[in-house]
Design a protein around this motif. Structure first.
Motif, PDB file in Angstrom:
ATOM      1  N   GLN A   8       0.629  -6.135   3.683  1.00 46.96           N
ATOM      2  CA  GLN A   8       0.479  -6.074   5.130  1.00 46.96           C
ATOM      3  C   GLN A   8       0.992  -4.757   5.700  1.00 46.96           C
ATOM      4  OE1 GLN A   8       2.100  -9.552   7.033  1.00 46.96           O
ATOM      5  NE2 GLN A   8       0.628  -9.424   8.712  1.00 46.96           N
ATOM      6  N   ALA A   9       1.892  -4.102   4.965  1.00 46.85           N
ATOM      7  CA  ALA A   9       2.461  -2.835   5.429  1.00 46.85           C
ATOM      8  C   ALA A   9       1.523  -1.652   5.186  1.00 46.85           C
ATOM      9  CB  ALA A   9       3.804  -2.582   4.742  1.00 46.85           C
ATOM     10  N   GLY A  10       0.406  -1.876   4.497  1.00 46.90           N
ATOM     11  CA  GLY A  10      -0.560  -0.800   4.329  1.00 46.90           C
ATOM     12  C   GLY A  10      -0.677  -0.230   2.931  1.00 46.90           C
ATOM     13  N   PHE A  11      -0.031  -0.858   1.954  1.00 48.11           N
ATOM     14  CA  PHE A  11      -0.196  -0.409   0.574  1.00 48.11           C
ATOM     15  C   PHE A  11      -1.528  -0.947   0.055  1.00 48.11           C
ATOM     16  CE2 PHE A  11       4.264   0.330   1.073  1.00 48.11           C
ATOM     17  CZ  PHE A  11       4.517   1.427   0.260  1.00 48.11           C
ATOM     18  N   GLU A  12      -2.428  -0.038  -0.308  1.00 51.40           N
ATOM     19  CA  GLU A  12      -3.775  -0.446  -0.699  1.00 51.40           C
ATOM     20  C   GLU A  12      -3.799  -1.127  -2.064  1.00 51.40           C
ATOM     21  OE1 GLU A  12      -6.884   2.384  -0.159  1.00 51.40           O
ATOM     22  OE2 GLU A  12      -5.914   3.307   1.583  1.00 51.40           O
ATOM     23  N   TYR A  13      -2.829  -0.765  -2.911  1.00 49.10           N
ATOM     24  CA  TYR A  13      -2.775  -1.336  -4.257  1.00 49.10           C
ATOM     25  C   TYR A  13      -1.329  -1.693  -4.584  1.00 49.10           C
ATOM     26  CZ  TYR A  13      -7.311   0.907  -4.346  1.00 49.10           C
ATOM     27  OH  TYR A  13      -8.580   1.302  -4.020  1.00 49.10           O
ATOM     28  N   ILE A  14      -1.167  -2.767  -5.332  1.00 51.10           N
ATOM     29  CA  ILE A  14       0.148  -3.207  -5.789  1.00 51.10           C
ATOM     30  C   ILE A  14       0.069  -3.412  -7.291  1.00 51.10           C
ATOM     31  CG2 ILE A  14       1.951  -4.969  -5.617  1.00 51.10           C
ATOM     32  CD1 ILE A  14       0.834  -5.668  -2.834  1.00 51.10           C
ATOM     33  N   ILE A  15       1.003  -2.817  -8.025  1.00 49.10           N
ATOM     34  CA  ILE A  15       1.044  -2.958  -9.482  1.00 49.10           C
ATOM     35  C   ILE A  15       2.207  -3.870  -9.851  1.00 49.10           C
ATOM     36  CG2 ILE A  15       1.193  -1.775 -11.699  1.00 49.10           C
ATOM     37  CD1 ILE A  15       0.353   0.808 -10.252  1.00 49.10           C
TER      38      ILE A  15
ATOM     39  N   GLY B 290      -1.039  13.197   2.367  1.00 46.62           N
ATOM     40  CA  GLY B 290      -2.414  13.144   1.905  1.00 46.62           C
ATOM     41  C   GLY B 290      -2.649  12.245   0.708  1.00 46.62           C
ATOM     42  N   PHE B 291      -1.683  11.375   0.394  1.00 48.09           N
ATOM     43  CA  PHE B 291      -1.808  10.492  -0.758  1.00 48.09           C
ATOM     44  C   PHE B 291      -2.107   9.056  -0.321  1.00 48.09           C
ATOM     45  CE2 PHE B 291       1.516  13.631  -2.205  1.00 48.09           C
ATOM     46  CZ  PHE B 291       0.678  14.345  -3.050  1.00 48.09           C
ATOM     47  N   THR B 292      -2.775   8.316  -1.169  1.00 47.32           N
ATOM     48  CA  THR B 292      -2.958   6.879  -0.964  1.00 47.32           C
ATOM     49  C   THR B 292      -1.716   6.155  -1.459  1.00 47.32           C
ATOM     50  OG1 THR B 292      -5.360   7.013  -1.239  1.00 47.32           O
ATOM     51  CG2 THR B 292      -4.337   4.861  -1.601  1.00 47.32           C
ATOM     52  N   PRO B 293      -1.124   5.286  -0.634  1.00 49.37           N
ATOM     53  CA  PRO B 293       0.108   4.598  -1.055  1.00 49.37           C
ATOM     54  C   PRO B 293      -0.169   3.420  -1.991  1.00 49.37           C
ATOM     55  CG  PRO B 293      -0.456   3.981   1.197  1.00 49.37           C
ATOM     56  CD  PRO B 293      -1.476   4.995   0.767  1.00 49.37           C
ATOM     57  N   VAL B 294       0.537   3.410  -3.114  1.00 49.47           N
ATOM     58  CA  VAL B 294       0.477   2.322  -4.097  1.00 49.47           C
ATOM     59  C   VAL B 294       1.905   1.840  -4.323  1.00 49.47           C
ATOM     60  CG1 VAL B 294      -0.232   1.658  -6.428  1.00 49.47           C
ATOM     61  CG2 VAL B 294      -1.506   3.439  -5.202  1.00 49.47           C
ATOM     62  N   ALA B 295       2.098   0.551  -4.456  1.00 47.19           N
ATOM     63  CA  ALA B 295       3.440  -0.003  -4.674  1.00 47.19           C
ATOM     64  C   ALA B 295       3.548  -0.590  -6.074  1.00 47.19           C
ATOM     65  CB  ALA B 295       3.747  -1.077  -3.640  1.00 47.19           C
ATOM     66  N   SER B 296       4.723  -0.464  -6.672  1.00 42.40           N
ATOM     67  CA  SER B 296       5.002  -1.181  -7.917  1.00 42.40           C
ATOM     68  C   SER B 296       6.060  -2.237  -7.649  1.00 42.40           C
ATOM     69  CB  SER B 296       5.454  -0.232  -9.031  1.00 42.40           C
ATOM     70  OG  SER B 296       6.717   0.332  -8.743  1.00 42.40           O
ATOM     71  N   VAL B 297       5.879  -3.400  -8.275  1.00 47.93           N
ATOM     72  CA  VAL B 297       6.785  -4.533  -8.096  1.00 47.93           C
ATOM     73  C   VAL B 297       7.211  -5.037  -9.461  1.00 47.93           C
ATOM     74  CG1 VAL B 297       7.016  -6.892  -7.244  1.00 47.93           C
ATOM     75  CG2 VAL B 297       5.743  -5.204  -5.896  1.00 47.93           C
ATOM     76  N   ASN B 298       8.474  -4.840  -9.810  1.00 41.78           N
ATOM     77  CA  ASN B 298       9.007  -5.373 -11.062  1.00 41.78           C
ATOM     78  C   ASN B 298       9.175  -6.880 -10.893  1.00 41.78           C
ATOM     79  OD1 ASN B 298      10.899  -6.238 -13.141  1.00 41.78           O
ATOM     80  ND2 ASN B 298      11.255  -4.087 -13.548  1.00 41.78           N
ATOM     81  N   ALA B 299       8.384  -7.630 -11.618  1.00 38.04           N
ATOM     82  CA  ALA B 299       8.313  -9.076 -11.387  1.00 38.04           C
ATOM     83  C   ALA B 299       9.515  -9.844 -11.935  1.00 38.04           C
ATOM     84  CB  ALA B 299       7.014  -9.626 -11.974  1.00 38.04           C
TER      85      ALA B 299
END
Length: 390
Positions: free
Chosen positions: A229-236, A163-172
């Motif tokens: 493209q995989a469906g993560f609505e937000y990327i940090i 039931g959560f919205t998926p968000v991804a974090s990317v260490n640049a």
């Protein structure tokens, strides 16, 4: 959608330019920096106001009243051509610890423990060191052996199933793997054209990604597109920063890290990631350190240049335990409660950017359940409907 407005304020970090020495210049006050921009916007606003209503107060510029709704309802428009959208309510995210996720079963175990008071979960897909927590088909990731065996689509499905919205974090920038596979993505010693390491090799020194490298930009942009493209609505995007170079390292690497405009390379990286993510249907946020921003040392904090939807304001409570000069004035945090620290930090941040342009992120290694409850109630009292607990 939780993306909303970007209030554009010039906060341009000027730096003293000395030969082979890079030192950011602190800016205790923003007034001098924003004066010319404010004057330009004031003139533009005048003509907009005349076209709309001669009598409409200047204080309402940027707000569009909806006559069919209640008197208190407003839709706030964004500056510089951004689309006008309603501000969404109640973004409360839990950020999973930055670690390697070995399997879907391990991820499932983590998600099962996340409190249902949250509606988003941040998955660390690229962690410190460069490891990816999914099976990437990116050519650079395959070359660097950065991925694992977990299909990225399975991660988004798992998050949504709870039931959560998926968000991804990317260490640049803190990536030691890709520069080893492609040295052109790392900092190079100018005399030998070999990889610069953050400590001697005998002490297990590691390379870092060089934001000035086109290979770095292409790699991170490609990963952002794959994740979106995989469906993560937000990327940090996180750790958008240079290493803490010694004077010797500055001499070894040269102009690319001593130039006073080096921060532009960080901005280019993030904007490139942002464009690719948006093209694939996702939104990019950038994490910035509250401590660095308030003390004037955050190179990536360039609101007029960044195209990201939001800032994620990283409030590391362990850094606010003493007297600190914030925005040019001394503030003593030593005797403050957690609630008082959060209020003070957010109030000081609001002097630089509008409150709905950033999401506070509270991070601490030792938050108790009682302290988390206090944080929830503090933001409720402050009328902040969006925050992240890490």
């Amino acid at each position: 959608s939780t993306d909303n407005l970007m209030v554009v304020i010039v906060y341009h970090t000027k730096m003293k330019k000395k030969k082979n020495v890079y030192k950011p210049k602190r800016h205790p006050h923003l007034a001098g920096n924003i004066l010319s921009l404010f004057f330009t916007l004031l003139i533009a606003s005048f003509f907009i106001v005349i076209g709309y209503s001669v009598a409409k107060p200047f204080g309402e510029i940027g707000e569009v009243k909806n006559s069919s709704s209640s008197p208190d309802s407003t839709v706030i428009t964004e500056s510089y051509g951004k689309d006008t959208e309603n501000i969404s309510k109640g973004t409360k995210a839990y950020w999973i610890k930055d670690m390697e996720i070995e399997s879907l079963e391990a991820l499932d175990s983590i998600l099962d423990k996340v409190d249902k008071n949250y509606n988003m979960v941040v998955i660390p897909l690229k962690i410190e060191g460069g490891k990816l927590n999914y099976n990437s088909s990116n050519e650079g990731a395959v070359l660097a052996e950065a991925g694992n065996e977990i299909p990225i689509s399975s991660i988004t499905e798992a998050v949504k199933s709870y039931g959560f919205t998926p968000v991804a974090s990317v260490n640049a920038m803190q990536d030691n793997l890709y520069p080893k596979a492609n040295k052109n993505a790392g900092f190079l010693i100018k005399s030998t054209k070999t990889l610069w390491l953050d400590s001697p090799q005998k002490d297990k020194g590691k390379p870092w990604m060089d934001p000035a490298s086109s290979d770095t930009r292409e790699y991170l942009s490609s990963l952002s597109g794959e994740i979106a493209q995989a469906g993560f609505e937000y990327i940090i995007s996180t750790n958008v920063e240079y290493p803490a170079f010694s004077e010797n390292a500055l001499n070894e690497i040269g102009e690319s890290v001593t130039d006073s405009d080096r921060y532009l390379n960080l901005i280019d990286i993030v904007n490139s990631m942002n464009k690719t993510a948006e093209d694939k249907g996702s939104k990019m946020w950038i994490e910035i350190s509250a401590y660095d921003m308030l003390t004037g040392t955050c190179e990536a904090f360039q609101p007029i240049l960044l195209n990201t939807q939001k800032y994620v304001l990283k409030i590391d409570l362990s850094k606010f335990n003493s007297e600190i000069v914030c925005n040019g004035k001394k503030i003593d945090f030593s005797s403050m409660t957690i609630s008082e620290k959060i209020k003070t930090i957010c109030e000081e941040t609001e002097k630089s950017i509008y409150k709905t342009s950033f999401i506070p992120e509270i991070t601490s290694l030792t938050l108790t359940n009682q302290q988390i409850e206090t944080i929830f109630s503090t933001f409720e009292e402050m009328k902040y409907d969006s925050f992240i607990i890490r």
